[in-house]
Scaffold this active site. Structure first.
Site, PDB file in Angstrom:
ATOM      1  N   GLY A  69      28.883  67.003  57.194  1.00 39.07           N
ATOM      2  CA  GLY A  69      28.711  65.831  56.306  1.00 39.07           C
ATOM      3  C   GLY A  69      27.672  66.091  55.238  1.00 39.07           C
ATOM      4  O   GLY A  69      26.933  65.189  54.814  1.00 39.07           O
TER       5      GLY A  69
ATOM      6  N   LEU B 137      27.691  66.663  52.059  1.00 34.92           N
ATOM      7  CA  LEU B 137      27.746  66.170  50.674  1.00 34.92           C
ATOM      8  C   LEU B 137      27.318  64.712  50.559  1.00 34.92           C
ATOM      9  O   LEU B 137      27.392  64.115  49.489  1.00 34.92           O
ATOM     10  CB  LEU B 137      29.156  66.347  50.097  1.00 34.92           C
ATOM     11  CG  LEU B 137      29.681  67.781  50.090  1.00 34.92           C
ATOM     12  CD1 LEU B 137      30.998  67.871  49.336  1.00 34.92           C
ATOM     13  CD2 LEU B 137      28.667  68.745  49.476  1.00 34.92           C
ATOM     14  N   GLY B 138      26.834  64.133  51.654  1.00 32.96           N
ATOM     15  CA  GLY B 138      26.435  62.732  51.642  1.00 32.96           C
ATOM     16  C   GLY B 138      25.003  62.536  51.165  1.00 32.96           C
ATOM     17  O   GLY B 138      24.355  63.461  50.651  1.00 32.96           O
TER      18      GLY B 138
ATOM     19  N   ASP C  69      31.708  69.837  54.831  1.00 35.88           N
ATOM     20  CA  ASP C  69      32.108  68.432  54.707  1.00 35.88           C
ATOM     21  C   ASP C  69      33.632  68.396  54.770  1.00 35.88           C
ATOM     22  O   ASP C  69      34.292  69.431  54.615  1.00 35.88           O
ATOM     23  CB  ASP C  69      31.592  67.842  53.378  1.00 35.88           C
ATOM     24  CG  ASP C  69      31.401  66.324  53.444  1.00 35.88           C
ATOM     25  OD1 ASP C  69      30.252  65.849  53.400  1.00 35.88           O
ATOM     26  OD2 ASP C  69      32.427  65.601  53.547  1.00 35.88           O
ATOM     27  N   ILE C  70      34.154  67.203  54.947  1.00 35.35           N
ATOM     28  CA  ILE C  70      35.618  67.051  54.980  1.00 35.35           C
ATOM     29  C   ILE C  70      36.209  67.141  53.570  1.00 35.35           C
ATOM     30  O   ILE C  70      37.403  67.273  53.389  1.00 35.35           O
ATOM     31  CB  ILE C  70      36.007  65.728  55.662  1.00 35.35           C
ATOM     32  CG1 ILE C  70      37.471  65.709  56.084  1.00 35.35           C
ATOM     33  CG2 ILE C  70      35.655  64.527  54.787  1.00 35.35           C
ATOM     34  CD1 ILE C  70      37.841  64.532  56.984  1.00 35.35           C
TER      35      ILE C  70
ATOM     36  N   ASP D  89      36.388  69.269  59.149  1.00 39.62           N
ATOM     37  CA  ASP D  89      36.560  67.911  59.677  1.00 39.62           C
ATOM     38  C   ASP D  89      35.968  67.916  61.083  1.00 39.62           C
ATOM     39  O   ASP D  89      36.457  68.634  61.968  1.00 39.62           O
ATOM     40  CB  ASP D  89      38.068  67.586  59.708  1.00 39.62           C
ATOM     41  CG  ASP D  89      38.350  66.214  60.320  1.00 39.62           C
ATOM     42  OD1 ASP D  89      37.431  65.595  60.891  1.00 39.62           O
ATOM     43  OD2 ASP D  89      39.513  65.782  60.234  1.00 39.62           O
TER      44      ASP D  89
ATOM     45  N   TYR E 192      29.637  50.274  64.261  1.00 38.92           N
ATOM     46  CA  TYR E 192      28.775  51.383  63.829  1.00 38.92           C
ATOM     47  C   TYR E 192      27.570  51.523  64.776  1.00 38.92           C
ATOM     48  O   TYR E 192      27.251  52.625  65.232  1.00 38.92           O
ATOM     49  CB  TYR E 192      28.308  51.111  62.391  1.00 38.92           C
ATOM     50  CG  TYR E 192      27.253  52.068  61.871  1.00 38.92           C
ATOM     51  CD1 TYR E 192      27.558  53.401  61.620  1.00 38.92           C
ATOM     52  CD2 TYR E 192      25.952  51.622  61.617  1.00 38.92           C
ATOM     53  CE1 TYR E 192      26.592  54.273  61.130  1.00 38.92           C
ATOM     54  CE2 TYR E 192      24.984  52.489  61.125  1.00 38.92           C
ATOM     55  CZ  TYR E 192      25.302  53.816  60.877  1.00 38.92           C
ATOM     56  OH  TYR E 192      24.345  54.671  60.390  1.00 38.92           O
TER      57      TYR E 192
ATOM     58  N   LYS F 184      26.346  54.593  67.422  1.00 39.33           N
ATOM     59  CA  LYS F 184      25.025  55.239  67.374  1.00 39.33           C
ATOM     60  C   LYS F 184      24.361  55.209  68.760  1.00 39.33           C
ATOM     61  O   LYS F 184      23.686  56.164  69.151  1.00 39.33           O
ATOM     62  CB  LYS F 184      24.149  54.558  66.321  1.00 39.33           C
ATOM     63  CG  LYS F 184      24.611  54.842  64.897  1.00 39.33           C
ATOM     64  CD  LYS F 184      24.373  56.305  64.548  1.00 39.33           C
ATOM     65  CE  LYS F 184      25.208  56.802  63.429  1.00 39.33           C
ATOM     66  NZ  LYS F 184      25.070  58.239  63.194  1.00 39.33           N
TER      67      LYS F 184
HETATM   68  P1  NAD Z   1      27.010  59.542  53.842  1.00 44.30           P
HETATM   69  O1  NAD Z   1      28.101  58.552  54.037  1.00 44.30           O
HETATM   70  O2  NAD Z   1      26.294  59.566  52.552  1.00 44.30           O
HETATM   71  O3  NAD Z   1      27.557  61.006  54.140  1.00 44.30           O
HETATM   72  C1  NAD Z   1      28.401  61.279  55.239  1.00 44.30           C
HETATM   73  C2  NAD Z   1      29.264  62.466  54.885  1.00 44.30           C
HETATM   74  O4  NAD Z   1      30.159  62.671  55.986  1.00 44.30           O
HETATM   75  C3  NAD Z   1      30.141  62.261  53.638  1.00 44.30           C
HETATM   76  O5  NAD Z   1      29.880  63.274  52.690  1.00 44.30           O
HETATM   77  C4  NAD Z   1      31.571  62.319  54.176  1.00 44.30           C
HETATM   78  O6  NAD Z   1      32.467  62.979  53.294  1.00 44.30           O
HETATM   79  C5  NAD Z   1      31.378  63.109  55.462  1.00 44.30           C
HETATM   80  N1  NAD Z   1      32.442  62.866  56.443  1.00 44.30           N
HETATM   81  C6  NAD Z   1      33.072  61.716  56.744  1.00 44.30           C
HETATM   82  N2  NAD Z   1      34.011  61.935  57.690  1.00 44.30           N
HETATM   83  C7  NAD Z   1      33.945  63.248  57.999  1.00 44.30           C
HETATM   84  C8  NAD Z   1      34.641  64.079  58.909  1.00 44.30           C
HETATM   85  N3  NAD Z   1      35.624  63.602  59.699  1.00 44.30           N
HETATM   86  N4  NAD Z   1      34.297  65.388  58.979  1.00 44.30           N
HETATM   87  C9  NAD Z   1      33.317  65.889  58.182  1.00 44.30           C
HETATM   88  N5  NAD Z   1      32.642  65.151  57.283  1.00 44.30           N
HETATM   89  C10 NAD Z   1      32.947  63.845  57.210  1.00 44.30           C
HETATM   90  O7  NAD Z   1      25.991  59.340  55.062  1.00 44.30           O
HETATM   91  P2  NAD Z   1      24.433  59.673  55.107  1.00 44.30           P
HETATM   92  O8  NAD Z   1      23.716  58.512  54.546  1.00 44.30           O
HETATM   93  O9  NAD Z   1      24.163  61.012  54.558  1.00 44.30           O
HETATM   94  O10 NAD Z   1      24.212  59.626  56.684  1.00 44.30           O
HETATM   95  C11 NAD Z   1      24.196  60.780  57.496  1.00 44.30           C
HETATM   96  C12 NAD Z   1      23.901  60.370  58.918  1.00 44.30           C
HETATM   97  O11 NAD Z   1      22.664  59.639  58.961  1.00 44.30           O
HETATM   98  C13 NAD Z   1      24.943  59.448  59.560  1.00 44.30           C
HETATM   99  O12 NAD Z   1      25.047  59.757  60.928  1.00 44.30           O
HETATM  100  C14 NAD Z   1      24.352  58.076  59.405  1.00 44.30           C
HETATM  101  O13 NAD Z   1      24.822  57.188  60.404  1.00 44.30           O
HETATM  102  C15 NAD Z   1      22.874  58.377  59.585  1.00 44.30           C
HETATM  103  N6  NAD Z   1      22.016  57.357  58.968  1.00 44.30           N
HETATM  104  C16 NAD Z   1      21.956  57.213  57.614  1.00 44.30           C
HETATM  105  C17 NAD Z   1      21.129  56.236  57.075  1.00 44.30           C
HETATM  106  C18 NAD Z   1      21.027  56.032  55.581  1.00 44.30           C
HETATM  107  O14 NAD Z   1      20.406  55.040  55.149  1.00 44.30           O
HETATM  108  N7  NAD Z   1      21.586  56.914  54.765  1.00 44.30           N
HETATM  109  C19 NAD Z   1      20.382  55.397  57.917  1.00 44.30           C
HETATM  110  C20 NAD Z   1      20.508  55.543  59.282  1.00 44.30           C
HETATM  111  C21 NAD Z   1      21.304  56.552  59.813  1.00 44.30           C
HETATM  112  C1  AKB Z   2      23.701  51.541  57.029  1.00 43.12           C
HETATM  113  O1  AKB Z   2      23.256  50.589  56.363  1.00 43.12           O
HETATM  114  O2  AKB Z   2      24.795  51.559  57.588  1.00 43.12           O
HETATM  115  C2  AKB Z   2      22.788  52.734  57.217  1.00 43.12           C
HETATM  116  C3  AKB Z   2      21.995  52.594  58.472  1.00 43.12           C
HETATM  117  C4  AKB Z   2      20.788  51.761  58.472  1.00 43.12           C
HETATM  118  O3  AKB Z   2      22.362  53.135  59.478  1.00 43.12           O
HETATM  119  N1  AKB Z   2      21.955  52.856  56.063  1.00 43.12           N
END
Ligand code: NAD
Ligand code: AKB
Length: 317
Positions: A13, A15-16, A39-40, A58, A146, A150
Protein backbone atom coordinates in the site's frame (compact mmCIF):
# COMPACT_ATOMS: atom_id res chain seq x y z
CA UNK A 1 23.42 8.25 -0.08
CA UNK A 2 22.92 6.14 3.05
CA UNK A 3 24.96 3.00 3.82
CA UNK A 4 22.93 -0.19 3.16
CA UNK A 5 21.81 -1.73 6.49
CA UNK A 6 21.49 -5.32 5.23
CA UNK A 7 17.71 -5.23 5.67
CA UNK A 8 15.48 -5.89 2.66
CA UNK A 9 12.18 -4.09 3.14
CA UNK A 10 8.74 -4.52 1.52
CA UNK A 11 6.09 -1.80 1.88
CA UNK A 12 2.52 -2.73 0.89
CA UNK A 13 0.00 0.00 0.00
CA UNK A 14 3.03 2.22 -0.62
CA UNK A 15 1.31 4.79 -2.85
CA UNK A 16 -1.06 5.95 -0.11
CA UNK A 17 -0.87 8.83 2.34
CA UNK A 18 1.56 7.14 4.75
CA UNK A 19 3.48 5.00 2.26
CA UNK A 20 4.46 8.03 0.17
CA UNK A 21 6.44 9.39 3.14
CA UNK A 22 7.41 6.13 4.85
CA UNK A 23 9.09 4.75 1.71
CA UNK A 24 11.11 7.96 1.42
CA UNK A 25 12.22 7.64 5.07
CA UNK A 26 13.01 3.93 4.74
CA UNK A 27 15.01 4.46 1.53
CA UNK A 28 17.01 7.21 3.28
CA UNK A 29 17.74 4.72 6.08
CA UNK A 30 18.33 1.44 4.20
CA UNK A 31 19.33 2.65 0.73
CA UNK A 32 17.00 3.04 -2.28
CA UNK A 33 17.58 -0.46 -3.70
CA UNK A 34 16.75 -2.18 -0.38
CA UNK A 35 13.17 -0.89 -0.13
CA UNK A 36 10.56 -2.44 -2.44
CA UNK A 37 7.47 -0.27 -2.66
CA UNK A 38 4.31 -2.12 -3.73
CA UNK A 39 0.66 -1.36 -4.31
CA UNK A 40 -2.33 -2.77 -6.15
CA UNK A 41 -2.04 0.16 -8.60
CA UNK A 42 0.71 2.33 -10.03
CA UNK A 43 0.96 6.08 -10.44
CA UNK A 44 3.24 7.42 -13.15
CA UNK A 45 5.93 9.72 -11.77
CA UNK A 46 5.23 8.85 -8.11
CA UNK A 47 8.58 8.88 -6.23
CA UNK A 48 7.91 5.41 -4.77
CA UNK A 49 7.73 4.09 -8.34
CA UNK A 50 10.48 6.15 -9.96
CA UNK A 51 13.16 6.27 -7.23
CA UNK A 52 13.57 2.60 -6.32
CA UNK A 53 12.14 -0.89 -6.82
CA UNK A 54 8.37 -1.06 -7.25
CA UNK A 55 6.03 -4.07 -7.61
CA UNK A 56 2.33 -4.40 -8.32
CA UNK A 57 1.04 -6.52 -5.40
CA UNK A 58 -2.52 -7.25 -4.28
CA UNK A 59 -2.24 -8.17 -0.59
CA UNK A 60 -5.30 -10.43 -0.79
CA UNK A 61 -3.30 -12.69 -3.15
CA UNK A 62 -1.59 -14.81 -0.48
CA UNK A 63 0.60 -16.76 -2.90
CA UNK A 64 1.94 -13.59 -4.57
CA UNK A 65 2.77 -11.98 -1.21
CA UNK A 66 4.71 -15.07 -0.10
CA UNK A 67 6.44 -15.44 -3.47
CA UNK A 68 7.61 -11.84 -3.52
CA UNK A 69 8.96 -12.09 0.06
CA UNK A 70 10.79 -15.33 -0.72
CA UNK A 71 12.18 -14.29 -4.14
CA UNK A 72 13.36 -10.88 -2.92
CA UNK A 73 14.76 -12.09 0.44
CA UNK A 74 12.54 -9.66 2.35
CA UNK A 75 13.45 -9.25 6.04
CA UNK A 76 10.92 -6.60 7.15
CA UNK A 77 7.39 -5.81 5.93
CA UNK A 78 5.58 -2.51 6.51
CA UNK A 79 2.00 -3.52 5.73
CA UNK A 80 0.08 -0.34 4.88
CA UNK A 81 -2.45 -1.66 2.32
CA UNK A 82 -5.98 -1.19 3.65
CA UNK A 83 -9.31 0.52 3.07
CA UNK A 84 -9.91 3.42 5.46
CA UNK A 85 -13.10 4.13 7.37
CA UNK A 86 -15.20 6.12 4.88
CA UNK A 87 -14.37 3.86 1.93
CA UNK A 88 -14.56 0.76 4.11
CA UNK A 89 -18.06 1.47 5.47
CA UNK A 90 -19.32 1.86 1.90
CA UNK A 91 -17.99 -1.61 1.03
CA UNK A 92 -17.74 -3.69 4.23
CA UNK A 93 -17.03 -6.95 2.45
CA UNK A 94 -14.06 -5.55 0.53
CA UNK A 95 -12.90 -3.78 3.72
CA UNK A 96 -12.81 -7.10 5.61
CA UNK A 97 -11.17 -8.87 2.69
CA UNK A 98 -8.37 -6.31 2.23
CA UNK A 99 -7.82 -5.34 5.87
CA UNK A 100 -8.11 -8.76 7.53
CA UNK A 101 -7.39 -11.05 4.55
CA UNK A 102 -4.42 -8.93 3.50
CA UNK A 103 -3.01 -8.95 7.03
CA UNK A 104 -3.31 -12.74 7.25
CA UNK A 105 -1.49 -13.08 3.89
CA UNK A 106 1.32 -10.81 5.10
CA UNK A 107 1.64 -12.62 8.45
CA UNK A 108 1.74 -16.03 6.73
CA UNK A 109 4.49 -14.80 4.41
CA UNK A 110 6.38 -13.33 7.37
CA UNK A 111 6.17 -16.61 9.25
CA UNK A 112 7.41 -18.57 6.22
CA UNK A 113 10.25 -16.15 5.42
CA UNK A 114 11.26 -15.08 8.95
CA UNK A 115 10.31 -11.40 8.43
CA UNK A 116 9.58 -8.73 11.03
CA UNK A 117 6.27 -6.92 10.40
CA UNK A 118 4.75 -3.52 11.06
CA UNK A 119 0.92 -3.47 10.86
CA UNK A 120 -0.78 -0.14 11.59
CA UNK A 121 -3.80 0.02 13.82
CA UNK A 122 -5.99 3.08 14.40
CA UNK A 123 -7.90 5.10 16.97
CA UNK A 124 -10.88 3.48 15.19
CA UNK A 125 -10.41 0.42 17.45
CA UNK A 126 -12.26 2.36 20.14
CA UNK A 127 -16.05 2.50 20.25
CA UNK A 128 -18.51 4.89 21.91
CA UNK A 129 -18.23 3.00 25.24
CA UNK A 130 -14.49 3.80 25.59
CA UNK A 131 -13.48 6.77 27.77
CA UNK A 132 -13.17 9.96 25.67
CA UNK A 133 -9.51 10.16 26.76
CA UNK A 134 -8.81 6.61 25.62
CA UNK A 135 -6.46 4.52 27.78
CA UNK A 136 -4.20 1.87 26.27
CA UNK A 137 -6.24 -0.93 27.80
CA UNK A 138 -10.02 -0.71 27.61
CA UNK A 139 -12.67 -2.93 26.01
CA UNK A 140 -12.57 -2.44 22.22
CA UNK A 141 -16.10 -2.32 20.81
CA UNK A 142 -15.91 -0.31 17.57
CA UNK A 143 -19.15 0.45 15.71
CA UNK A 144 -17.47 0.65 12.28
CA UNK A 145 -16.45 -2.33 10.15
CA UNK A 146 -13.12 -0.56 9.64
CA UNK A 147 -12.62 -0.44 13.43
CA UNK A 148 -13.47 -4.13 13.70
CA UNK A 149 -10.81 -4.98 11.11
CA UNK A 150 -8.25 -2.98 13.09
CA UNK A 151 -9.11 -4.83 16.35
CA UNK A 152 -8.74 -8.09 14.40
CA UNK A 153 -5.40 -6.93 12.98
CA UNK A 154 -4.03 -6.25 16.47
CA UNK A 155 -5.22 -9.69 17.66
CA UNK A 156 -3.76 -11.49 14.63
CA UNK A 157 -0.42 -9.76 15.18
CA UNK A 158 -0.35 -10.87 18.83
CA UNK A 159 -1.30 -14.42 17.82
CA UNK A 160 1.55 -14.64 15.30
CA UNK A 161 3.95 -13.23 17.92
CA UNK A 162 2.92 -15.50 20.78
CA UNK A 163 2.23 -18.70 18.80
CA UNK A 164 4.74 -18.44 15.94
CA UNK A 165 7.41 -16.00 17.20
CA UNK A 166 6.82 -13.51 14.33
CA UNK A 167 8.04 -10.08 15.50
CA UNK A 168 4.88 -8.02 14.80
CA UNK A 169 4.58 -4.41 15.95
CA UNK A 170 1.91 -1.77 15.45
CA UNK A 171 0.66 1.68 16.36
CA UNK A 172 -2.86 3.03 16.77
CA UNK A 173 -2.31 6.01 14.49
CA UNK A 174 -4.49 9.06 15.17
CA UNK A 175 -5.86 10.98 12.14
CA UNK A 176 -2.77 11.87 10.10
CA UNK A 177 -2.23 15.26 8.50
CA UNK A 178 0.20 15.64 5.59
CA UNK A 179 0.62 17.40 2.25
CA UNK A 180 2.76 15.07 0.10
CA UNK A 181 -0.11 12.70 -0.79
CA UNK A 182 -3.89 13.05 -0.57
CA UNK A 183 -5.72 11.48 2.37
CA UNK A 184 -7.04 8.05 1.44
CA UNK A 185 -10.78 7.89 2.16
CA UNK A 186 -10.95 8.23 5.94
CA UNK A 187 -13.10 10.19 8.38
CA UNK A 188 -10.21 12.42 9.43
CA UNK A 189 -9.62 13.52 5.81
CA UNK A 190 -11.24 16.92 6.56
CA UNK A 191 -8.10 17.86 8.52
CA UNK A 192 -6.07 17.43 5.31
CA UNK A 193 -8.57 18.72 2.75
CA UNK A 194 -9.05 21.97 4.68
CA UNK A 195 -5.40 22.95 4.00
CA UNK A 196 -5.74 22.32 0.26
CA UNK A 197 -8.86 24.51 0.29
CA UNK A 198 -7.04 27.19 2.32
CA UNK A 199 -4.29 27.61 -0.29
CA UNK A 200 -6.83 27.32 -3.13
CA UNK A 201 -10.31 28.82 -2.96
CA UNK A 202 -9.85 29.98 0.70
CA UNK A 203 -13.12 28.31 1.62
CA UNK A 204 -13.77 24.81 2.97
CA UNK A 205 -17.06 22.98 3.44
CA UNK A 206 -16.32 20.64 6.33
CA UNK A 207 -18.16 17.31 6.59
CA UNK A 208 -18.12 17.18 10.41
CA UNK A 209 -19.63 19.55 13.00
CA UNK A 210 -17.46 22.43 14.28
CA UNK A 211 -17.24 20.87 17.78
CA UNK A 212 -15.91 17.51 16.48
CA UNK A 213 -12.70 16.76 18.38
CA UNK A 214 -10.41 13.88 17.44
CA UNK A 215 -6.83 12.71 18.15
CA UNK A 216 -4.58 13.90 15.30
CA UNK A 217 -0.89 13.84 14.38
CA UNK A 218 1.36 15.52 11.83
CA UNK A 219 2.91 12.99 9.42
CA UNK A 220 6.52 13.72 10.44
CA UNK A 221 5.67 12.54 13.96
CA UNK A 222 3.88 9.44 12.63
CA UNK A 223 6.88 8.42 10.51
CA UNK A 224 9.24 9.01 13.44
CA UNK A 225 7.02 6.90 15.74
CA UNK A 226 6.93 4.11 13.14
CA UNK A 227 10.71 3.99 12.86
CA UNK A 228 11.09 4.23 16.65
CA UNK A 229 8.79 1.33 17.48
CA UNK A 230 10.50 -0.84 14.83
CA UNK A 231 13.95 0.03 16.22
CA UNK A 232 12.99 -0.57 19.89
CA UNK A 233 14.62 -3.61 21.52
CA UNK A 234 12.14 -6.51 21.58
CA UNK A 235 12.69 -6.87 25.32
CA UNK A 236 11.25 -3.40 25.99
CA UNK A 237 7.89 -4.17 24.33
CA UNK A 238 4.99 -5.52 26.37
CA UNK A 239 1.51 -6.77 25.51
CA UNK A 240 0.58 -3.55 23.62
CA UNK A 241 3.18 -4.32 20.95
CA UNK A 242 0.68 -4.62 18.08
CA UNK A 243 -1.38 -1.54 18.94
CA UNK A 244 0.31 1.18 20.93
CA UNK A 245 -1.69 4.34 21.58
CA UNK A 246 0.47 7.26 20.43
CA UNK A 247 -0.54 10.76 21.43
CA UNK A 248 -0.18 13.75 19.13
CA UNK A 249 -2.66 16.53 19.83
CA UNK A 250 -6.40 17.10 19.60
CA UNK A 251 -8.44 19.93 18.14
CA UNK A 252 -12.00 20.59 17.11
CA UNK A 253 -12.74 21.27 13.45
CA UNK A 254 -13.54 24.84 14.45
CA UNK A 255 -10.18 25.25 16.23
CA UNK A 256 -8.40 23.96 13.13
CA UNK A 257 -10.25 26.44 10.91
CA UNK A 258 -9.36 29.25 13.34
CA UNK A 259 -5.66 28.25 13.36
CA UNK A 260 -5.65 28.37 9.54
CA UNK A 261 -7.52 31.69 9.45
CA UNK A 262 -4.73 33.18 11.62
CA UNK A 263 -2.27 32.38 8.82
CA UNK A 264 -4.45 32.74 5.70
CA UNK A 265 -6.24 36.05 5.41
CA UNK A 266 -9.84 35.68 4.26
CA UNK A 267 -10.07 31.91 4.92
CA UNK A 268 -13.55 30.71 5.89
CA UNK A 269 -15.17 27.39 6.67
CA UNK A 270 -18.75 26.15 6.88
CA UNK A 271 -20.00 22.83 8.18
CA UNK A 272 -22.32 20.32 6.50
CA UNK A 273 -22.00 17.02 8.40
CA UNK A 274 -22.49 13.75 6.53
CA UNK A 275 -22.34 10.06 7.54
CA UNK A 276 -18.68 10.42 8.53
CA UNK A 277 -19.90 12.43 11.55
CA UNK A 278 -21.25 9.16 13.00
CA UNK A 279 -17.84 7.50 12.72
CA UNK A 280 -16.09 10.51 14.26
CA UNK A 281 -18.59 10.59 17.14
CA UNK A 282 -17.79 6.95 17.96
CA UNK A 283 -14.06 7.65 18.42
CA UNK A 284 -12.24 9.22 21.39
CA UNK A 285 -11.23 12.90 21.69
CA UNK A 286 -7.67 12.05 22.74
CA UNK A 287 -5.54 9.03 23.65
CA UNK A 288 -3.22 8.21 26.52
CA UNK A 289 0.20 7.41 25.04
CA UNK A 290 1.99 6.78 28.34
CA UNK A 291 2.76 3.09 27.64
CA UNK A 292 4.46 4.00 24.32
CA UNK A 293 6.40 6.70 26.18
CA UNK A 294 7.47 4.27 28.91
CA UNK A 295 8.35 1.31 26.68
CA UNK A 296 10.09 3.03 23.74
CA UNK A 297 10.27 6.73 24.56
CA UNK A 298 7.45 8.17 22.39
CA UNK A 299 6.94 11.94 22.56
CA UNK A 300 5.28 14.07 19.83
CA UNK A 301 7.08 17.13 18.47
CA UNK A 302 4.23 18.94 16.64
CA UNK A 303 1.27 20.84 18.06
CA UNK A 304 -1.64 22.43 16.16
CA UNK A 305 0.21 25.65 15.32
CA UNK A 306 3.48 23.96 14.27
CA UNK A 307 1.47 21.58 12.06
CA UNK A 308 -0.57 24.42 10.54
CA UNK A 309 2.56 26.33 9.58
CA UNK A 310 4.28 23.18 8.23
CA UNK A 311 1.22 22.28 6.12
CA UNK A 312 0.80 25.77 4.67
CA UNK A 313 4.54 26.05 3.92
CA UNK A 314 4.58 22.59 2.32
CA UNK A 315 1.59 23.34 0.11
CA UNK A 316 2.96 26.75 -0.92
CA UNK A 317 6.38 25.42 -2.05
P1 NAD B 1 -4.29 5.13 1.95
O1 NAD B 1 -5.71 4.82 1.64
O2 NAD B 1 -3.79 6.49 1.67
O3 NAD B 1 -3.34 4.08 1.22
C1 NAD B 1 -3.64 2.70 1.19
C2 NAD B 1 -3.03 2.11 -0.06
O4 NAD B 1 -3.41 0.73 -0.11
C3 NAD B 1 -3.53 2.75 -1.37
O5 NAD B 1 -2.44 3.25 -2.12
C4 NAD B 1 -4.26 1.61 -2.08
O6 NAD B 1 -4.06 1.62 -3.49
C5 NAD B 1 -3.60 0.39 -1.45
N1 NAD B 1 -4.45 -0.81 -1.52
C6 NAD B 1 -5.78 -0.92 -1.38
N2 NAD B 1 -6.16 -2.21 -1.55
C7 NAD B 1 -5.03 -2.91 -1.78
C8 NAD B 1 -4.75 -4.28 -2.02
N3 NAD B 1 -5.74 -5.20 -2.07
N4 NAD B 1 -3.47 -4.66 -2.20
C9 NAD B 1 -2.46 -3.74 -2.16
N5 NAD B 1 -2.67 -2.43 -1.97
C10 NAD B 1 -3.93 -2.03 -1.76
O7 NAD B 1 -4.06 4.74 3.48
P2 NAD B 1 -2.99 5.33 4.50
O8 NAD B 1 -3.57 6.56 5.08
O9 NAD B 1 -1.66 5.40 3.89
O10 NAD B 1 -3.07 4.21 5.63
C11 NAD B 1 -2.15 3.15 5.73
C12 NAD B 1 -2.49 2.32 6.94
O11 NAD B 1 -2.49 3.16 8.11
C13 NAD B 1 -3.87 1.65 6.92
O12 NAD B 1 -3.78 0.41 7.56
C14 NAD B 1 -4.73 2.58 7.73
O13 NAD B 1 -5.82 1.89 8.32
C15 NAD B 1 -3.74 3.04 8.78
N6 NAD B 1 -4.12 4.33 9.38
C16 NAD B 1 -4.08 5.48 8.66
C17 NAD B 1 -4.45 6.67 9.26
C18 NAD B 1 -4.43 7.98 8.50
O14 NAD B 1 -4.92 8.99 9.04
N7 NAD B 1 -3.88 8.02 7.30
C19 NAD B 1 -4.87 6.69 10.60
C20 NAD B 1 -4.94 5.49 11.29
C21 NAD B 1 -4.52 4.31 10.69
C1 AKB C 1 -9.77 7.22 9.07
O1 AKB C 1 -10.30 8.32 9.32
O2 AKB C 1 -10.36 6.24 8.62
C2 AKB C 1 -8.30 7.07 9.41
C3 AKB C 1 -8.14 6.51 10.79
C4 AKB C 1 -8.24 7.41 11.94
O3 AKB C 1 -7.96 5.34 10.94
N1 AKB C 1 -7.67 8.34 9.26
Amino acid sequence: MSEPTGDRVLVTGALGQIGTELVEALRAKHGDAAVIASDIRTVEGHPCVSKGPFAILDVTDTASVSRLCRDEGVTTIYHLAALLSATGEKNPELCRSVNVGGTVAVLKAAKACGCRVFVPSSIAVFGPDAPKHAPQDTPLNPTTVYGETKVEGEALGLEYWTLHGVDVRGLRYPGLVSYKAPAGGGTTDYAVEIFHAAVGSKHYRCFVRPDTKLPMMYMDDAIRATLMVMEAPATSLGSSRTGYNIDGFSFTAEELAAAIAQEVEGFSCDYVPDVRQTYADSWPDSVDGSIAKKEWGWSPAYDLHAMTRAMLNGLSD
